[in-house]
Design an enzyme around this catalytic site. Structure first.
Site, mmCIF file in Angstrom:
data_model
loop_
_atom_site.group_PDB
_atom_site.id
_atom_site.type_symbol
_atom_site.label_atom_id
_atom_site.label_comp_id
_atom_site.label_asym_id
_atom_site.label_seq_id
_atom_site.Cartn_x
_atom_site.Cartn_y
_atom_site.Cartn_z
ATOM 1 N N GLU A 37 -9.083 -2.405 6.688
ATOM 2 C CA GLU A 37 -8.079 -2.446 7.167
ATOM 3 C C GLU A 37 -7.947 -2.278 8.800
ATOM 4 O O GLU A 37 -7.451 -3.090 9.592
ATOM 5 C CB GLU A 37 -6.863 -1.233 6.750
ATOM 6 C CG GLU A 37 -5.456 -1.440 7.572
ATOM 7 C CD GLU A 37 -4.660 -0.159 7.008
ATOM 8 O OE1 GLU A 37 -3.340 -0.416 7.506
ATOM 9 O OE2 GLU A 37 -5.095 0.700 6.574
ATOM 10 N N SER A 84 0.796 6.294 3.160
ATOM 11 C CA SER A 84 1.781 7.372 3.803
ATOM 12 C C SER A 84 2.978 8.046 3.224
ATOM 13 O O SER A 84 3.559 7.575 2.436
ATOM 14 C CB SER A 84 2.285 6.663 5.151
ATOM 15 O OG SER A 84 1.559 6.222 6.011
ATOM 16 N N ASN A 129 -4.586 5.030 17.021
ATOM 17 C CA ASN A 129 -5.573 4.852 18.008
ATOM 18 C C ASN A 129 -6.250 6.169 18.489
ATOM 19 O O ASN A 129 -7.376 6.326 18.853
ATOM 20 C CB ASN A 129 -5.069 4.042 19.227
ATOM 21 C CG ASN A 129 -5.079 2.445 18.972
ATOM 22 O OD1 ASN A 129 -5.224 2.163 17.578
ATOM 23 N ND2 ASN A 129 -5.024 1.410 19.847
ATOM 24 N N GLU A 130 -5.132 7.311 18.432
ATOM 25 C CA GLU A 130 -5.889 8.485 18.640
ATOM 26 C C GLU A 130 -6.826 8.950 17.892
ATOM 27 O O GLU A 130 -7.880 9.458 18.275
ATOM 28 C CB GLU A 130 -4.620 9.413 18.859
ATOM 29 C CG GLU A 130 -3.564 9.581 19.878
ATOM 30 C CD GLU A 130 -3.030 8.478 19.971
ATOM 31 O OE1 GLU A 130 -2.754 7.954 18.777
ATOM 32 O OE2 GLU A 130 -2.291 7.889 21.182
ATOM 33 N N GLN A 177 0.860 -1.043 0.053
ATOM 34 C CA GLN A 177 0.081 -0.215 -0.021
ATOM 35 C C GLN A 177 0.898 1.235 -0.076
ATOM 36 O O GLN A 177 1.818 1.146 0.438
ATOM 37 C CB GLN A 177 -0.790 0.087 1.043
ATOM 38 C CG GLN A 177 -0.228 -0.128 2.349
ATOM 39 C CD GLN A 177 -1.308 0.233 3.688
ATOM 40 O OE1 GLN A 177 -2.121 1.001 3.511
ATOM 41 N NE2 GLN A 177 -1.390 -0.607 4.607
ATOM 42 N N GLY A 178 0.287 2.149 -0.713
ATOM 43 C CA GLY A 178 1.026 3.664 -0.693
ATOM 44 C C GLY A 178 0.267 4.678 -0.388
ATOM 45 O O GLY A 178 -0.147 5.410 -1.003
#
Lengths: 377, 327, 377, 327
Positions: free
Chosen positions: A245, A128, A360-361, A125-126
């Site tokens: 995801e 970030s 998680n934030e 996956q691209g």
């Protein structure tokens, strides 16, 4: 309310279990996130495909078994229980494939899915970029229209791309309209990593694996047929994938049930203080709760109740559970926890859980805003 | 005379000297070199020249005659720098033990001069720094075993900077040491871990604070988000409250206080959990950057995990406190 | 580094201990936050004063013993160990008095402090308003200048005023300049609760006590001599008091050392599962850490190193410790934890710790911004 | 037949009927009246008219013949409303036990008709609802004791709505009941607590979400602060994950699954800790308002604490799970 699987589903379970027991590599393969380990995993993936276990929930024409969600859960449970290898194809099978089922063309599905199931096309996956981690909408890699050639020219850098150095293809977002607002003007592309202008450089990860990569793209041509969904609607398409995801498809509960069972074995293998035995019991309870929550969620999906922000609750639960479970393992191991091995690596890998696929934030924000209706602050 | 809970000027000066030396000569690059197998001999030479190897040995035996308090203050700095050498084992544990035991085996001169580095054997025959030490001691008792030249194999470790080895056989060749001296040495080893963990916790927080002030997401510094601020505030709280407990336990060890076991274990529990919490917070607040080995954070996090794994663990120390307070 | 008290200080401890052992009421007094209990507490306070134990750290001329900070800590340790009564005078002695020492006039000190030490003037604090809790600067109660009478006329509502219904005086902030920015234009006043125009209405608290009050003020005249610090500088004056509230003076460590010891006694009194025994040990460790941190902090203060934001760290530590300590007690008590009594009430009271004197969320902001230098968000 | 993890239409309809009835007839004011000693007889009448008292009794004995699953779903609502009556004790525990045991003592008709409310004796002779029940059962075994008209004294309680009493003497007058039936009854009691705790957790979160959306500080809603959002998100997570475990344990009880003990204890631990966490988060996010008894939150928080204190506690349930998984 009925928690008994049908006789047919139990027969499916028995078939899967028998096959796995007979075929799972012993000793376990080296990590698939190293170059050497990846090759061994490809062999395993191709064996899975040959016997029809590669993507059980897909239609048969793409290499699947048309299995129901229940059977998919059963398969994953047996897969984890058997201690079968990590799936190095998972980004394709669990992230790109659902997107193609929902947004792809028939041609894309026919071209990509069987090759993906067969582990011939290996997808990373691209998402970030150096400046776009949690803030995915900050993507600056761009795609410029090449009308004459019937496609787009991609330029930019993707980073923290898991197993990027070993894969053949990349899916990801690129900015096609620099003037549109942040979330608009992004388009979802499929990019072969051997295309001219692509350079992939692997780098190291906390758990000692080489499984990250920077992917540099310089004027890489991608034809129109490799755009997923409509140009400019990449955010919507990507969010659907991101949902997968975070949710059910990346972390089936069987994985944590099996991990909790292995943790219990570890505790039984020597003297364990009461505090750590309690940690084991809590890990087991946490995995069990995740399993039951998933059954409820799957029932809802099958009956047409969309999961909504439940994917965020899911991700919070399994990722925090996974860290605590491995922390208990580390303490049980004592001095041996500094020796490279499955548990210590698992601990390091567990620390990525609360970070990747949306920190998680971010997930807590989503729960607070979409489930509880709190203001965006 | 009254209570004064602070380092003396001299104590602070020694601590500052160690801090300055390590800031210059033990940057992250030095720790990385140790991962690649480099022995960091130059750094050891400098620490020995500072007098550190004999710091806790009485002056009449050629040392500096300093106490556990000075050692603890220095070891916080050793932790902060993640020094890839058995400084604590040699200087804070072995040197005073050998001195008190009448130098059995005749190793003291080598230790004082910096020629002999000492590692400590762990519960499962694992020896951190075993590949970078001339002498290995086993504090498990009832005796004290000098294990130089025992067959040992390098072990691939999560913290790759400590030249971890595993001894091929159980320790032998013990010579007797007073049980009280051995117990003191074990407490000093636990205290040395606690002190280093405080320093490591502080280092991880410093790295993280610097990172979240620079890193922007959603158009603002990540460090401006309340979730990040509060997590780092909580981690800071734990580290700040662990340090006085470490200094007090050092004082108890130095003065022969009857509460030593309880105090060392109190400090250990506080420091171990503070460092674990700081590591967790640091990695989380770094996002994906905390997960890459090209960045320095992992050097310190892995050292913290490794140190906390070396000894008897939090449960053993909780049990000692429980005994002391009768619960 | 020296952790041994001087011989003279140990003699002081022995004197305090002997007096307390001989004088502490047995059985314990009822809660001072009820009307009946308050009367019993006043008697105790006056006995303390008569023997010079009311405010040991104050100068003798105000009724104290000129005790050093070390002796003050020793006294508080012995006070808590002896199980002596809650101090119903604490808001005056520990919050207003330090403010008067720093900002008050000699006349104010002479007039207020001896009467306060003698429990003749009983002071409650008037910070919070319905619209100004955590956001103290949002105060809207106002004071209008009455030049002719040489004073101010106060109007507004204060709320959540602890023991307000039983006290004789109130100190607090009122807005004297409505046009100044939020933190400016506030002035610190001393208000007798029997002044014309004051109405006090008590209301109930989570722990079953009546110890909260609303204080309504309508055109209440306060002469200039009852302004503390300069008009318009009330925020600065109040923040100094708030610092005391959060820090050392409100919660001396002896209180938690004694509570942890009582918790250990509770655990010893019956069978306790390992998890709860661990909770006891952790409570003891937490109290001990607080004690040692305080010794370090007091040394710094005596040597001229200002505590800075350490007061916020202090408050976070003791308030979270107090909740965990009482949670363990509650579990040890099992079914008996629903029966009204010291431990269950202590649990309920502990829940106020993370809220009052600036919520712990505010304290974490302060630590993040002032200690770590993180941006204001 | 395949897996379906959801209430049937009928089950959901019963749950909804209970929810609607309680929303109308058990508002916070009703709970407050119970604190003042009012018996809430009208509410009991309505619940009996709904058939709830005999819901878990076979149809041939005059009940509705519903299973533990329906009862659990309804008890979540009973918890949500903090009904100040022994609904769970009477309907989910005592009624099916008396029915299965052949109605010893002849109380079943009274229970079914709503004339006999049943309370359960706790470990230390405390009886929640003892002042508002006609029959008291002791499930401690080996026998089952009917304790009506035993001398008992009212006890001042933290949760003042449950008419808590303490029996003056140890239970006597036991009549024998099958050990398996007794074990099932104890599991049903634990499960009923867990179900109510889920409802209470949800109620406290609902109150808090509404409050922090309205309450402004620093010029913005308190609910916009990330610290508040994340705390409530975490509390929600725990409650959301406890509920399926409660329903599954109910299904295990209803179907006689061999995993019943393990499943009930799993549900208990999850629900007890979720409710405790929700109470803590709710009080903290309310600020001083959560600390005033004029506001409703305390009614639900105190019920949650009281319910969690009634039984054997989290440790006993952790131990049952530990046994089941062999740790």
């Amino acid at each position: 309310m009925d928690l008994t699987h049908s006789r047919e589903d139990e027969e499916f379970r028995a078939e899967a279990r028998d096959w796995l027991v007979a075929n799972v590599p012993d000793p376990p393969l080296p990590s698939g996130d190293t170059r050497a380990g990846f090759a061994a995993h490809l062999e395993w993936e191709r064996r899975l495909f040959a016997e029809g276990w590669s993507a059980v929930s897909w239609p048969r024409r793409y290499g699947g078994r048309d299995a129901s969600l229940w059977r998919w859960l059963i398969f994953e449970e047996e897969y984890a229980r058997a201690g079968a290898p990590q799936r190095v194809t998972q980004n394709g099978i669990f992230l790109l494939a659902p997107t193609l089922f929902e947004f792809g063309t028939a041609e894309q599905r026919d071209r990509v899915l069987p090759a993906m199931a067969a582990a011939e096309q290996l997808w990373c996956q691209g998402w970030s970029e150096p400046g776009a981690g949690s803030d995915l909408a900050a993507i600056t890699s761009r795609a410029v229209r090449d009308e004459a050639a019937g496609g787009w020219r991609l330029t930019g850098q993707k980073t923290w791309t898991t197993r990027g150095a070993f894969c053949t293809h990349l899916f990801g977002l690129f900015r096609t309209d620099p003037d549109a607002p942040r979330h608009r003007g992004l388009t979802y592309f499929l990019v072969p990593l051997d295309a001219p202008g692509v350079e992939v450089r692997g780098f190291g990860r906390l758990d000692g694996d080489e499984g990250f990569a920077d992917v540099f793209l310089t004027d890489v041509f991608v034809p129109d047929r490799d755009v997923v969904g409509r140009p400019g609607e990449g955010w919507k398409v990507a969010m659907a994938t991101t949902g997968s995801e975070r949710g059910l498809t990346l972390r089936p509960p069987g994985r944590f049930l099996a991990a909790a069972e292995r943790l219990a074995e570890l505790a039984r293998s020597g003297p364990a203080p009461a505090r750590l035995r309690e940690g084991v019991v809590r890990a087991w309870i946490g995995a069990r709760a995740y399993d039951l929550y998933t059954l409820q969620q799957v029932t809802g999906m099958l009956e047409g109740r969309p999961p909504g922000a439940a994917a965020s609750l899911n991700k919070l639960w399994w990722s925090e559970l996974d860290v605590r479970l491995h922390e208990t393992a580390r303490e049980l191991l004592g001095p041996e926890s500094d020796v490279d091995g499955l548990w210590p690596r698992g601990f390091l890998f567990s620390l990525a859980g609360p970070i990747y696929a949306g920190t998680n934030e971010i997930q807590r924000n989503i729960v607070a805003e979409r489930v509880l209706g709190l203001p965006r602050g | 005379m009254t209570v004064r809970f602070a380092l003396t000027t001299d104590q602070a000066a020694l601590r500052d000297a160690a801090r300055d030396l390590l800031a210059t000569h033990c940057p992250p690059g030095t720790v990385r070199e140790a991962w690649d197998g480099k022995p960091a001999d130059g750094l050891w030479r400098r620490l020995a020249d500072l007098g550190l190897t004999g710091a806790a040995v009485p002056e009449e035996l050629g040392g500096l005659g300093l106490s556990d308090v000075e050692m603890a203050a220095v070891l916080v700095e050793v932790g902060y720098a993640a020094v890839p050498l058995p400084v604590a084992e040699t200087a804070a544990v072995a040197a005073p033990l050998l001195a008190a035991a009448g130098d059995p085996g005749g190793h003291l001169a080598g230790v004082l001069g910096g020629a002999t580095r000492v590692a400590l054997a762990g519960r499962t025959r694992l020896v951190p720094y075993g590949g970078r030490a001339e002498l290995v001691l086993d504090l498990a008792g009832p005796g004290l075993a000098a294990l130089a030249d025992l067959p040992a194999e390098p072990v691939p470790a999560i913290d790759g900077s400590r030249a971890l080895v595993r001894l091929a056989e159980a320790p032998g060749g013990a010579f007797e040491v007073d049980a009280g001296a051995l117990a003191l040495a074990r407490d000093r080893a636990a205290l040395a871990v606690a002190a280093q963990l405080v320093g490591l916790g502080r280092r991880m927080l410093d790295l993280t604070v610097a990172y979240v002030r620079e890193r922007h997401q959603f158009g603002v510094p990540v460090g401006g988000f309340q979730a990040v601020k509060h997590r780092l505030a909580d981690a800071t709280l734990e580290v700040e409250f662990a340090e006085p407990a470490v200094l007090q336990a050092a004082w108890a060890a130095a003065t022969g206080a009857p509460t030593r076991a309880r105090d060392v274990s109190t400090a250990y529990v506080l420091a171990a959990e503070a460092a674990a919490g700081a590591a967790r917070a640091a990695i989380q607040c770094h996002g994906a950057m905390g997960y890459t080995v090209e960045y320095d954070l992992h050097l310190y996090a892995k050292r913290a995990w490794a140190l906390a794994a070396d000894g008897d663990g939090v449960d053993a120390h909780l049990a000692r406190v429980a005994d002391a307070i009768g619960v």
